[in-house]
Design a protein around this motif. Sequence first.
Motif, PDB file in Angstrom:
ATOM      1  N   PRO A  99      26.017  -3.155   6.448  1.00 34.54           N
ATOM      2  CA  PRO A  99      25.885  -2.774   7.866  1.00 34.54           C
ATOM      3  C   PRO A  99      24.619  -1.937   8.079  1.00 34.54           C
ATOM      4  N   VAL A 100      24.173  -1.880   9.320  1.00 31.22           N
ATOM      5  CA  VAL A 100      22.940  -1.155   9.657  1.00 31.22           C
ATOM      6  C   VAL A 100      23.019   0.308   9.203  1.00 31.22           C
ATOM      7  N   SER A 101      24.183   0.897   9.419  1.00 29.92           N
ATOM      8  CA  SER A 101      24.348   2.316   9.083  1.00 29.92           C
ATOM      9  C   SER A 101      24.134   2.578   7.583  1.00 29.92           C
ATOM     10  N   ALA A 102      24.556   1.621   6.758  1.00 36.06           N
ATOM     11  CA  ALA A 102      24.437   1.795   5.306  1.00 36.06           C
ATOM     12  C   ALA A 102      22.989   1.833   4.864  1.00 36.06           C
ATOM     13  N   SER A 103      22.172   0.982   5.487  1.00 39.30           N
ATOM     14  CA  SER A 103      20.750   0.958   5.113  1.00 39.30           C
ATOM     15  C   SER A 103      20.071   2.266   5.501  1.00 39.30           C
ATOM     16  N   GLU A 104      20.458   2.794   6.659  1.00 36.44           N
ATOM     17  CA  GLU A 104      19.880   4.069   7.096  1.00 36.44           C
ATOM     18  C   GLU A 104      20.282   5.199   6.154  1.00 36.44           C
ATOM     19  N   GLU A 105      21.542   5.140   5.755  1.00 35.90           N
ATOM     20  CA  GLU A 105      22.073   6.145   4.828  1.00 35.90           C
ATOM     21  C   GLU A 105      21.338   6.097   3.488  1.00 35.90           C
ATOM     22  N   LEU A 106      21.101   4.869   3.021  1.00 36.65           N
ATOM     23  CA  LEU A 106      20.402   4.686   1.750  1.00 36.65           C
ATOM     24  C   LEU A 106      18.961   5.201   1.845  1.00 36.65           C
ATOM     25  N   ALA A 107      18.298   4.878   2.939  1.00 36.21           N
ATOM     26  CA  ALA A 107      16.909   5.321   3.134  1.00 36.21           C
ATOM     27  C   ALA A 107      16.822   6.846   3.122  1.00 36.21           C
ATOM     28  N   GLU A 108      17.777   7.471   3.760  1.00 40.61           N
ATOM     29  CA  GLU A 108      17.800   8.939   3.836  1.00 40.61           C
ATOM     30  C   GLU A 108      18.017   9.560   2.454  1.00 40.61           C
ATOM     31  N   SER A 109      19.022   9.004   1.748  1.00 44.17           N
ATOM     32  CA  SER A 109      19.345   9.589   0.441  1.00 44.17           C
ATOM     33  C   SER A 109      18.247   9.332  -0.591  1.00 44.17           C
ATOM     34  N   LEU A 110      17.535   8.212  -0.458  1.00 41.93           N
ATOM     35  CA  LEU A 110      16.418   7.940  -1.369  1.00 41.93           C
ATOM     36  C   LEU A 110      15.288   8.945  -1.131  1.00 41.93           C
ATOM     37  N   LYS A 111      15.079   9.266   0.140  1.00 40.47           N
ATOM     38  CA  LYS A 111      14.031  10.229   0.494  1.00 40.47           C
ATOM     39  C   LYS A 111      14.336  11.609  -0.072  1.00 40.47           C
ATOM     40  N   LYS A 112      15.608  11.964  -0.028  1.00 46.17           N
ATOM     41  CA  LYS A 112      16.009  13.314  -0.465  1.00 46.17           C
ATOM     42  C   LYS A 112      16.094  13.435  -1.982  1.00 46.17           C
ATOM     43  N   ASP A 113      16.287  12.318  -2.649  1.00 45.45           N
ATOM     44  CA  ASP A 113      16.475  12.341  -4.108  1.00 45.45           C
ATOM     45  C   ASP A 113      15.228  12.868  -4.817  1.00 45.45           C
ATOM     46  N   PRO A 114      15.345  13.925  -5.595  1.00 46.35           N
ATOM     47  CA  PRO A 114      14.156  14.458  -6.286  1.00 46.35           C
ATOM     48  C   PRO A 114      13.643  13.569  -7.411  1.00 46.35           C
ATOM     49  N   GLU A 115      14.489  12.668  -7.887  1.00 46.26           N
ATOM     50  CA  GLU A 115      14.061  11.761  -8.967  1.00 46.26           C
ATOM     51  C   GLU A 115      13.318  10.536  -8.443  1.00 46.26           C
ATOM     52  N   ILE A 116      13.372  10.348  -7.127  1.00 51.23           N
ATOM     53  CA  ILE A 116      12.682   9.202  -6.528  1.00 51.23           C
ATOM     54  C   ILE A 116      11.335   9.674  -5.983  1.00 51.23           C
ATOM     55  N   LEU A 117      10.287   9.056  -6.499  1.00 57.29           N
ATOM     56  CA  LEU A 117       8.932   9.424  -6.092  1.00 57.29           C
ATOM     57  C   LEU A 117       8.619   8.890  -4.697  1.00 57.29           C
ATOM     58  N   ARG A 118       8.942   7.642  -4.475  1.00 54.92           N
ATOM     59  CA  ARG A 118       8.709   7.015  -3.170  1.00 54.92           C
ATOM     60  C   ARG A 118       9.682   5.859  -3.000  1.00 54.92           C
ATOM     61  N   SER A 119      10.064   5.600  -1.764  1.00 52.93           N
ATOM     62  CA  SER A 119      11.007   4.504  -1.529  1.00 52.93           C
ATOM     63  C   SER A 119      10.729   3.830  -0.196  1.00 52.93           C
ATOM     64  N   ILE A 120      11.239   2.613  -0.088  1.00 51.28           N
ATOM     65  CA  ILE A 120      11.089   1.848   1.156  1.00 51.28           C
ATOM     66  C   ILE A 120      12.342   1.008   1.349  1.00 51.28           C
ATOM     67  N   VAL A 121      12.835   0.956   2.565  1.00 53.05           N
ATOM     68  CA  VAL A 121      13.989   0.106   2.895  1.00 53.05           C
ATOM     69  C   VAL A 121      13.610  -0.679   4.143  1.00 53.05           C
ATOM     70  N   PHE A 122      13.718  -1.983   4.067  1.00 52.12           N
ATOM     71  CA  PHE A 122      13.363  -2.802   5.235  1.00 52.12           C
ATOM     72  C   PHE A 122      14.229  -4.040   5.289  1.00 52.12           C
ATOM     73  N   ARG A 157       0.839  -1.208   0.000  1.00 53.12           N
ATOM     74  CA  ARG A 157       0.000   0.000   0.000  1.00 53.12           C
ATOM     75  C   ARG A 157       0.869   1.252   0.000  1.00 53.12           C
ATOM     76  N   PHE A 158       1.903   1.244   0.834  1.00 53.47           N
ATOM     77  CA  PHE A 158       2.781   2.413   0.919  1.00 53.47           C
ATOM     78  C   PHE A 158       3.433   2.689  -0.426  1.00 53.47           C
ATOM     79  N   MET A 159       3.784   1.620  -1.134  1.00 50.17           N
ATOM     80  CA  MET A 159       4.441   1.768  -2.429  1.00 50.17           C
ATOM     81  C   MET A 159       3.436   1.898  -3.578  1.00 50.17           C
ATOM     82  N   ALA A 160       2.175   2.089  -3.232  1.00 52.53           N
ATOM     83  CA  ALA A 160       1.094   2.294  -4.222  1.00 52.53           C
ATOM     84  C   ALA A 160       0.932   1.114  -5.176  1.00 52.53           C
ATOM     85  N   LEU A 161       1.294  -0.072  -4.712  1.00 53.42           N
ATOM     86  CA  LEU A 161       1.075  -1.273  -5.514  1.00 53.42           C
ATOM     87  C   LEU A 161      -0.325  -1.819  -5.247  1.00 53.42           C
ATOM     88  N   LEU A 162      -0.830  -1.513  -4.063  1.00 55.64           N
ATOM     89  CA  LEU A 162      -2.198  -1.875  -3.685  1.00 55.64           C
ATOM     90  C   LEU A 162      -2.891  -0.610  -3.190  1.00 55.64           C
TER      91      LEU A 162
END
Lengths: 65, 170
Positions: free
Chosen positions: B94-117, A55-60
């Motif tokens: 490492p944990v820090s890298a995933s956090e860094e990636l999540a942050e930079s994806l959020k800030k990127d103007p070319e990325i509409l939405r992102s998720i890291v888990f 849902r968050f990724m607008a897939l659903l």
Amino acid sequence: MNNILTQNDIRHVDYKDVDLLKQFVNAHGRMVSRRRASLTSKQQRAVEAAVKRARFMALLPYIAK
Amino acid sequence: MADDAVVMERETAEDAGVSRVYEAGYHIMPTVKEEDIEKTVARIRGIVEKAGGSFIAEGAPVLMRLSFPIYPSTGGKKNAQDRAYFGWLKFESPVSASEELAESLKKDPEILRSIVFRTVREETRAKMKAPQLREVKRTDTLKSMPRKSEESAPVSEEQIDKAIETLTLD
């Protein structure tokens, strides 16, 4: 337990498998109950997490109709 | 033996520098040209590599229709986007890298939405197709049967009158 996940030997529920997740949401986009889906509580939690990610990724949709 | 393994796991989990498996999903703006998508993906990969991560699996961006429009927050103007290039990558870092990636994806103007888990190393996608899920037991398919051609012989007026009479008598 006679459910889709067990029948097809699916151990991980991926948020990208939209067609699979659609089996666990109703026409309004709401999740169906565990009893109705015949899932174990562990499976229901996995499906719940996947549906929320999808849902968050607008897939659903969050809501439909 | 099993208990030892559990203890070991707890100990390593406390360590901040421990490597874990993550998955990042992202929607690239549909305004980005198809030629430039590769560059955007390379940039995302670069962030992970820079932080000492290693890739496990990847899904190339594909243009898809979204379930609902997303309003990116750019310059106060609301431009609803109902399509995006969806891609994903699974990596160990490492944990820090995933956090860094999540942050930079959020800030990127070319990325509409992102998720890291956090996820598992194994393939998580279901190895089945949707039609198998919905096995509909169909009855015999209807076949187009040719209609019985009614032999329409020329009917005389007398015959019609007789038929009407018999009907009215009844």
